[in-house]
Enzyme design. Structure first.
Site, PDB file in Angstrom:
ATOM      1  N   LYS A 202       0.841  -1.204   0.000  1.00 24.33           N
ATOM      2  CA  LYS A 202       0.000   0.000   0.000  1.00 24.33           C
ATOM      3  C   LYS A 202       0.877   1.255   0.000  1.00 24.33           C
ATOM      4  O   LYS A 202       0.672   2.171  -0.775  1.00 24.33           O
ATOM      5  CB  LYS A 202      -0.924  -0.016   1.220  1.00 24.33           C
ATOM      6  CG  LYS A 202      -1.815   1.199   1.324  1.00 24.33           C
ATOM      7  CD  LYS A 202      -2.769   1.104   2.505  1.00 24.33           C
ATOM      8  CE  LYS A 202      -3.492   2.431   2.684  1.00 24.33           C
ATOM      9  NZ  LYS A 202      -4.413   2.457   3.801  1.00 24.33           N
ATOM     10  N   GLU A 208      10.456  -4.750   4.618  1.00 22.59           N
ATOM     11  CA  GLU A 208      10.528  -6.148   4.155  1.00 22.59           C
ATOM     12  C   GLU A 208      10.265  -6.231   2.646  1.00 22.59           C
ATOM     13  O   GLU A 208      11.018  -6.855   1.896  1.00 22.59           O
ATOM     14  CB  GLU A 208       9.458  -7.006   4.865  1.00 22.59           C
ATOM     15  CG  GLU A 208       9.719  -7.262   6.327  1.00 22.59           C
ATOM     16  CD  GLU A 208       9.156  -6.175   7.235  1.00 22.59           C
ATOM     17  OE1 GLU A 208       8.890  -5.042   6.741  1.00 22.59           O
ATOM     18  OE2 GLU A 208       8.996  -6.445   8.439  1.00 22.59           O
ATOM     19  N   GLY A 259      -4.873  -1.715   4.923  1.00 19.27           N
ATOM     20  CA  GLY A 259      -4.056  -2.841   4.463  1.00 19.27           C
ATOM     21  C   GLY A 259      -4.737  -4.190   4.691  1.00 19.27           C
ATOM     22  O   GLY A 259      -4.794  -5.032   3.794  1.00 19.27           O
ATOM     23  N   ARG A 260      -5.296  -4.398   5.884  1.00 18.34           N
ATOM     24  CA  ARG A 260      -5.908  -5.704   6.190  1.00 18.34           C
ATOM     25  C   ARG A 260      -7.291  -5.845   5.568  1.00 18.34           C
ATOM     26  O   ARG A 260      -7.962  -6.858   5.775  1.00 18.34           O
ATOM     27  CB  ARG A 260      -5.934  -5.935   7.702  1.00 18.34           C
ATOM     28  CG  ARG A 260      -6.554  -4.805   8.506  1.00 18.34           C
ATOM     29  CD  ARG A 260      -6.262  -4.918   9.983  1.00 18.34           C
ATOM     30  NE  ARG A 260      -6.714  -3.728  10.709  1.00 18.34           N
ATOM     31  CZ  ARG A 260      -6.010  -2.617  10.877  1.00 18.34           C
ATOM     32  NH1 ARG A 260      -4.790  -2.541  10.353  1.00 18.34           N
ATOM     33  NH2 ARG A 260      -6.473  -1.604  11.560  1.00 18.34           N
ATOM     34  N   GLU A 345      -5.009  -6.691  14.683  1.00 14.80           N
ATOM     35  CA  GLU A 345      -4.488  -5.382  14.284  1.00 14.80           C
ATOM     36  C   GLU A 345      -5.606  -4.334  14.327  1.00 14.80           C
ATOM     37  O   GLU A 345      -5.349  -3.153  14.583  1.00 14.80           O
ATOM     38  CB  GLU A 345      -3.858  -5.455  12.879  1.00 14.80           C
ATOM     39  CG  GLU A 345      -2.850  -4.341  12.632  1.00 14.80           C
ATOM     40  CD  GLU A 345      -2.090  -4.470  11.311  1.00 14.80           C
ATOM     41  OE1 GLU A 345      -2.694  -4.269  10.255  1.00 14.80           O
ATOM     42  OE2 GLU A 345      -0.879  -4.768  11.346  1.00 14.80           O
ATOM     43  N   HIS A 376      -5.215 -33.400  17.145  1.00 14.59           N
ATOM     44  CA  HIS A 376      -4.128 -34.265  17.583  1.00 14.59           C
ATOM     45  C   HIS A 376      -2.945 -33.457  18.090  1.00 14.59           C
ATOM     46  O   HIS A 376      -1.826 -33.968  18.198  1.00 14.59           O
ATOM     47  CB  HIS A 376      -3.716 -35.189  16.436  1.00 14.59           C
ATOM     48  CG  HIS A 376      -4.849 -36.060  16.003  1.00 14.59           C
ATOM     49  ND1 HIS A 376      -5.122 -37.269  16.597  1.00 14.59           N
ATOM     50  CD2 HIS A 376      -5.829 -35.859  15.082  1.00 14.59           C
ATOM     51  CE1 HIS A 376      -6.208 -37.798  16.036  1.00 14.59           C
ATOM     52  NE2 HIS A 376      -6.650 -36.943  15.111  1.00 14.59           N
ATOM     53  N   LYS A 485       9.439  -0.748  14.165  1.00 14.53           N
ATOM     54  CA  LYS A 485      10.023  -0.410  12.851  1.00 14.53           C
ATOM     55  C   LYS A 485      11.136   0.616  13.034  1.00 14.53           C
ATOM     56  O   LYS A 485      12.206   0.511  12.428  1.00 14.53           O
ATOM     57  CB  LYS A 485       8.950   0.183  11.929  1.00 14.53           C
ATOM     58  CG  LYS A 485       7.887  -0.800  11.463  1.00 14.53           C
ATOM     59  CD  LYS A 485       6.941  -0.109  10.476  1.00 14.53           C
ATOM     60  CE  LYS A 485       5.753  -0.995  10.137  1.00 14.53           C
ATOM     61  NZ  LYS A 485       4.752  -0.351   9.293  1.00 14.53           N
TER      62      LYS A 485
END
Ligand code: F6P
Length: 516
Positions: A202, A208, A259-260, A345, A376, A485
């Site tokens: 965005k 990253e 963003g999400r 978030e 399990h 950050k």
């Protein structure tokens, strides 16, 4: 509170006090086995049909009175005006002064009078035309999405979930981590001439993503790759930064898409390439059906509202700090991670809209794995641990494979786990004792397809809106990710220089060890 609507905070309402009283006297002692025995209509009362999703909430520690008081709470907190303000395009993201309009990305053409509607459809048409072009370009065999958080989890989750609809002959890769192991392992599989890199960000500034994108471009060029315009595309609101990076094929979106919440925008391009333009339009259409349900149904028959209210009841009255998600469909393996970002978030906040500390808890921890695998591994704790953790089952009625017997056993396991959690086996004795009375919700889809996936995701977006609205937090910012950050940028050069001045003792000690 915020955007001009008077919305009292939930803990300052009469309904909140009444809920606390009801919880203290009745709610905390609720026994599900007895509730079902006493009220034969409990399943009908606490289940809800919504577009493409049916939900059974009856195995939760809730009764009619709590449900009525929660609805009163929603009214006192002006939930409907807040919802309407979002759909009217008001700047309800008050800390960033932005509208919240991911729903506009799924409005059918011509249906909306919003001033951005025309641009939305023009971009969607261009992006889907590009997707079709890539689908027909047999020279491109590998599509690599480089992005993180909302620019990764949505497309990654959806491409996996819609596996049965993904075109053969193309491989999809998702690189998110700055850990070079991830990109290096993917690059091993690729050739420049048959690869399309999608740089999804965005902001087009995320450390990253930019680091991975630069390394991908360097790899492409040193392996003789030439045509950046053909082999790189950018999905971003920051078209200028993409151009500076050297990418000319760009699909944009807008600051009012969080963003999400961006799967429905250009960020969905990998999904569109995977399932085609008509599949992507079906995903949007399913989400739009859920938007209409949320916008128009009365609160008491509104599934996102009922779920959001249950979340408040569970978190603030029962005090459940965690919720586990168990999709009984292996293609939904990335759904827990996706919903984790969406919920944690959005609502992982400790101050209200005015920046004042909350007096009540907000988002729970959300986590999970597909069933039956979780059974399990950690279901032991869900059945017999000291904490009560509500579980959400997601099952799909019609499978997309022809293997005999599997699906019946899968569904039987989902039903049996939910039943065991509720019924328990309280008199088995000692270690074999199952206390039961452990709450769960059961979602049912007819089939896992683009439309039902769209509806399921939109349902969760709106549910998070509801609980966040009642908690009085801004569900649409994420200031909590900033500090780390900034500190990483301070520490990175110290790994080379060895400088530890001003660092705390632990960080300095670890840095010295890393350099030794
Ligand atoms: O650091 C958190 C975050 O801002 C998320 O909200 C977002 O989805 C992710 O980083 C990626 O951001 P971008 O799409 O700008 O690269």
């Amino acid at each position: 509170m915020g955007s001009g609507i008077a919305r009292p905070r939930c803990d300052r309402t009469a309904a909140w006090a009444a809920l606390q009283e009801h919880f203290d006297h009745v709610g905390r002692k609720l026994v599900l086995r007895d509730s079902f025995q006493r009220s034969p209509g409990r399943f009908e009362e606490f289940s809800q049909e919504a577009p493409r999703v049916f939900a059974d909430l009856s195995k939760n520690l809730i009764d009619s009175q709590a449900q009525a008081l929660l609805l009163e709470l929603a009214r006192e907190c002006a939930l409907e005006s807040h919802r309407d303000a979002m759909f009217a395009g008001e700047a309800i993201n008050v800390t960033e002064q932005r509208a919240v309009k991911h729903w506009l990305l799924r409005e059918p053409v011509g249906a909306s009078t919003d001033r951005d509607a025309a641009q939305v459809h023009a971009t969607l048409d261009a992006m889907l035309a590009f997707a079709e072009q890539v689908r027909h370009d047999h020279a491109i065999t590998d599509v690599v999405n480089i992005g993180i958080g909302g620019s990764d989890l949505g497309p990654q989750m959806a491409v996996a979930a819609l596996d049965s609809f993904v075109m053969p002959g193309k491989r999809f890769h998702f690189v998110s981590n700055i850990d070079g192991h991830e990109l290096a392992a993917v690059l091993e599989l690729l050739r420049p001439e048959s690869t399309l890199f999608l740089v999804a960000s965005k902001t087009f500034t995320t450390l990253e993503t930019m680091t991975n994108a630069r390394s991908a471009r360097a790899w492409f060029e040193t392996r003789g790759g030439r045509d950046i315009a053909r082999h790189f595309a950018a999905l971003t609101t920051n078209v200028a930064a993409a151009r500076d990076f050297g990418i000319t094929t760009t699909f944009g979106f807008w600051d009012w898409v969080g963003g999400r919440y961006s799967l429905w925008s250009a960020i969905g391009l990998p999904v569109a390439i995977a399932i085609g333009a008509s599949g992507f339009r079906a995903l949007l259409a399913g989400a739009h059906e859920m938007d209409r349900h949320f916008a128009t149904q009365p609160l008491e028959r509104n599934l996102p509202v009922r779920l959001g209210l249950l979340d408040v009841w569970n978190r603030n009255f029962h005090g459940f700090a965690s919720r586990s998600l168990a999709p009984y469909h292996s293609a939904l393996r990335r759904l827990p991670a996706y919903l984790q970002q969406l919920e944690m978030e959005s609502n992982g906040k400790r101050v209200d809209m005015d920046g004042q500390p909350l007096a009540h808890a907000s988002a729970p921890v959300l986590w999970g794995e597909p069933g039956t695998n979780g059974q399990h591994a950690y279901f032991q704790m869900l059945h017999q641990g000291t904490d009560v953790i509500p579980v959400e089952f997601i099952a799909v009625r019609t499978p997309d494979h022809a293997l005999a017997g599997h699906h019946e056993l899968l569904l039987a396991n989902a039903l049996a786990q939910a039943q065991a959690m509720m019924q328990g086996k309280p008199d088995a004795g000692g270690h074999r004792d199952f206390p039961g009375n452990r709450p769960s919700t059961f979602f049912l889809l007819e089939r896992l397809d683009p439309a039902s996936l769209g509806a399921l995701i939109a349902l969760h977006e709106h549910r998070v809106f509801v609980s966040g609205s009642l908690w009085g937090v801004n569900s649409f910012d994420q200031w909590g990710v900033e500090l780390g950050k900034v500190l990483a940028l301070d520490i990175a050069p110290r790994l080379a220089s060895g400088g530890v001045s001003g660092l705390d003792g632990s960080t300095a000690g670890l840095l010295r060890r890393l350099r030794a």
